[in-house]
Design a protein around this motif. Structure first.
Motif, PDB file in Angstrom:
ATOM      1  N   LEU A 162      25.762 -11.736  -7.097  1.00 37.60           N
ATOM      2  CA  LEU A 162      26.245 -12.630  -5.991  1.00 37.60           C
ATOM      3  C   LEU A 162      26.872 -13.563  -6.795  1.00 37.60           C
ATOM      4  O   LEU A 162      28.024 -13.938  -6.245  1.00 37.60           O
ATOM      5  CB  LEU A 162      24.707 -13.691  -5.769  1.00 37.60           C
ATOM      6  CG  LEU A 162      23.971 -13.184  -4.530  1.00 37.60           C
ATOM      7  CD1 LEU A 162      22.739 -14.093  -4.623  1.00 37.60           C
ATOM      8  CD2 LEU A 162      24.748 -13.200  -3.262  1.00 37.60           C
ATOM      9  N   THR A 163      26.790 -13.747  -8.012  1.00 36.38           N
ATOM     10  CA  THR A 163      27.960 -14.761  -8.833  1.00 36.38           C
ATOM     11  C   THR A 163      29.405 -13.832  -8.668  1.00 36.38           C
ATOM     12  O   THR A 163      30.366 -14.725  -8.570  1.00 36.38           O
ATOM     13  CB  THR A 163      27.532 -14.909 -10.360  1.00 36.38           C
ATOM     14  OG1 THR A 163      26.245 -15.606 -10.196  1.00 36.38           O
ATOM     15  CG2 THR A 163      28.524 -15.608 -11.085  1.00 36.38           C
ATOM     16  N   ASN A 181      16.527 -17.187  -3.587  1.00 42.96           N
ATOM     17  CA  ASN A 181      15.808 -18.424  -3.895  1.00 42.96           C
ATOM     18  C   ASN A 181      14.444 -18.133  -3.473  1.00 42.96           C
ATOM     19  O   ASN A 181      13.620 -18.702  -4.131  1.00 42.96           O
ATOM     20  CB  ASN A 181      16.604 -19.630  -3.529  1.00 42.96           C
ATOM     21  CG  ASN A 181      18.070 -19.861  -4.157  1.00 42.96           C
ATOM     22  OD1 ASN A 181      17.957 -19.614  -5.341  1.00 42.96           O
ATOM     23  ND2 ASN A 181      18.887 -20.671  -3.427  1.00 42.96           N
ATOM     24  N   CYS A 200      20.292  -9.598  -9.335  1.00 48.20           N
ATOM     25  CA  CYS A 200      20.756 -10.056  -8.051  1.00 48.20           C
ATOM     26  C   CYS A 200      21.662 -11.348  -8.198  1.00 48.20           C
ATOM     27  O   CYS A 200      22.803 -11.583  -7.669  1.00 48.20           O
ATOM     28  CB  CYS A 200      19.669 -10.476  -7.211  1.00 48.20           C
ATOM     29  SG  CYS A 200      18.775  -8.852  -6.506  1.00 48.20           S
ATOM     30  N   GLU A 201      21.283 -11.987  -9.109  1.00 54.27           N
ATOM     31  CA  GLU A 201      22.197 -13.275  -9.456  1.00 54.27           C
ATOM     32  C   GLU A 201      23.587 -13.070  -9.824  1.00 54.27           C
ATOM     33  O   GLU A 201      24.641 -13.652  -9.493  1.00 54.27           O
ATOM     34  CB  GLU A 201      21.349 -14.414 -10.297  1.00 54.27           C
ATOM     35  CG  GLU A 201      20.089 -14.928  -9.795  1.00 54.27           C
ATOM     36  CD  GLU A 201      19.331 -15.740 -10.846  1.00 54.27           C
ATOM     37  OE1 GLU A 201      19.283 -15.271 -11.931  1.00 54.27           O
ATOM     38  OE2 GLU A 201      18.749 -16.610 -10.500  1.00 54.27           O
ATOM     39  N   LEU A 252      26.633 -14.088   2.372  1.00 49.55           N
ATOM     40  CA  LEU A 252      26.367 -14.535   0.922  1.00 49.55           C
ATOM     41  C   LEU A 252      25.480 -15.701   0.883  1.00 49.55           C
ATOM     42  O   LEU A 252      24.717 -15.728   0.002  1.00 49.55           O
ATOM     43  CB  LEU A 252      27.940 -14.879   0.239  1.00 49.55           C
ATOM     44  CG  LEU A 252      28.777 -13.703   0.275  1.00 49.55           C
ATOM     45  CD1 LEU A 252      30.063 -14.140  -0.297  1.00 49.55           C
ATOM     46  CD2 LEU A 252      28.281 -12.732  -1.010  1.00 49.55           C
ATOM     47  N   GLU A 253      25.647 -16.567   1.837  1.00 56.08           N
ATOM     48  CA  GLU A 253      24.692 -17.810   1.806  1.00 56.08           C
ATOM     49  C   GLU A 253      23.360 -17.390   2.137  1.00 56.08           C
ATOM     50  O   GLU A 253      22.472 -17.876   1.675  1.00 56.08           O
ATOM     51  CB  GLU A 253      25.197 -18.925   2.683  1.00 56.08           C
ATOM     52  CG  GLU A 253      24.591 -20.215   2.769  1.00 56.08           C
ATOM     53  CD  GLU A 253      24.579 -21.021   1.649  1.00 56.08           C
ATOM     54  OE1 GLU A 253      23.536 -21.488   1.145  1.00 56.08           O
ATOM     55  OE2 GLU A 253      25.539 -20.830   0.622  1.00 56.08           O
ATOM     56  N   LYS A 289      30.944 -14.083  -5.184  1.00 60.16           N
ATOM     57  CA  LYS A 289      31.396 -15.448  -4.914  1.00 60.16           C
ATOM     58  C   LYS A 289      32.765 -15.750  -5.554  1.00 60.16           C
ATOM     59  O   LYS A 289      33.397 -17.188  -5.116  1.00 60.16           O
ATOM     60  CB  LYS A 289      30.260 -16.531  -5.075  1.00 60.16           C
ATOM     61  CG  LYS A 289      29.042 -16.378  -4.116  1.00 60.16           C
ATOM     62  CD  LYS A 289      27.956 -17.386  -4.553  1.00 60.16           C
ATOM     63  CE  LYS A 289      27.092 -17.427  -3.418  1.00 60.16           C
ATOM     64  NZ  LYS A 289      25.653 -18.224  -3.718  1.00 60.16           N
ATOM     65  N   ILE A 330      21.656  -8.944  -0.459  1.00 60.27           N
ATOM     66  CA  ILE A 330      22.725  -8.852  -1.165  1.00 60.27           C
ATOM     67  C   ILE A 330      23.563  -7.794  -1.184  1.00 60.27           C
ATOM     68  O   ILE A 330      24.764  -8.164  -1.273  1.00 60.27           O
ATOM     69  CB  ILE A 330      22.116  -9.341  -2.914  1.00 60.27           C
ATOM     70  CG1 ILE A 330      21.608 -10.687  -2.848  1.00 60.27           C
ATOM     71  CG2 ILE A 330      23.262  -9.170  -3.573  1.00 60.27           C
ATOM     72  CD1 ILE A 330      20.786 -10.600  -4.083  1.00 60.27           C
ATOM     73  N   THR A 388      21.795 -15.669  -0.839  1.00 57.50           N
ATOM     74  CA  THR A 388      21.629 -16.729  -1.978  1.00 57.50           C
ATOM     75  C   THR A 388      20.093 -17.242  -1.370  1.00 57.50           C
ATOM     76  O   THR A 388      19.298 -17.534  -2.185  1.00 57.50           O
ATOM     77  CB  THR A 388      22.569 -17.727  -1.865  1.00 57.50           C
ATOM     78  OG1 THR A 388      23.828 -16.951  -2.248  1.00 57.50           O
ATOM     79  CG2 THR A 388      22.260 -18.854  -3.004  1.00 57.50           C
ATOM     80  N   ASN A 389      19.976 -17.541  -0.211  1.00 56.29           N
ATOM     81  CA  ASN A 389      18.740 -18.228   0.323  1.00 56.29           C
ATOM     82  C   ASN A 389      17.624 -17.124   0.060  1.00 56.29           C
ATOM     83  O   ASN A 389      16.466 -17.600  -0.437  1.00 56.29           O
ATOM     84  CB  ASN A 389      18.717 -18.674   1.692  1.00 56.29           C
ATOM     85  CG  ASN A 389      19.808 -19.834   1.778  1.00 56.29           C
ATOM     86  OD1 ASN A 389      20.082 -20.583   0.804  1.00 56.29           O
ATOM     87  ND2 ASN A 389      20.231 -19.986   2.877  1.00 56.29           N
TER      88      ASN A 389
END
Length: 108
Positions: free
Chosen positions: A103-104, A68, A99-100, A60-61, A107, A48, A64-65
């Motif tokens: 990322l938010t 998850n 972390c979420e 970024l993808e 994005k 991240i 995100t993976n």
């Protein structure tokens, strides 16, 4: 490095050929469920950080993976209840939430 039973047969270049008469419980890999959660969260944090600095859509993808995957590892550890340490689990959840949020924001 690895704690393998003395009776393990080895290939000449370091690979393990067979593990005669040993159960999985007797082989120590050094990682339990909680350690795996910790490692997966640390990996996601690093990804991240890199992704938010570069702002690359692909990174970024991938970040995100990774996040998850870390969440799935945490849920698995909770479900199995292996050496569950509530304080550790709370710290993990807090790290995942941070972390979420990162990322938010990245994005947007």
């Amino acid at each position: 490095m690895y704690n393998l039973p003395a009776a393990a047969s080895f290939y000449p270049y370091g690979g393990v050929l067979s593990m005669d008469k040993f159960s999985n419980e007797e082989v120590t890999t050094g990682y339990n469920d909680l350690k795996q959660v910790e490692v997966s969260i640390q990996s996601a944090q690093k990804m991240i950080g890199t992704a938010t600095m570069s702002m690359s859509p692909q990174q970024l993808e991938e970040a995100t993976n990774a996040l998850n995957d870390a969440k799935a590892q945490l849920q698995s550890a909770k479900a199995h209840g292996t050496g569950v340490d509530e304080q550790f689990l709370q710290q993990c959840m807090q790290s995942i939430q941070t972390c979420e949020q990162q990322l938010t924001e990245a994005k947007r």
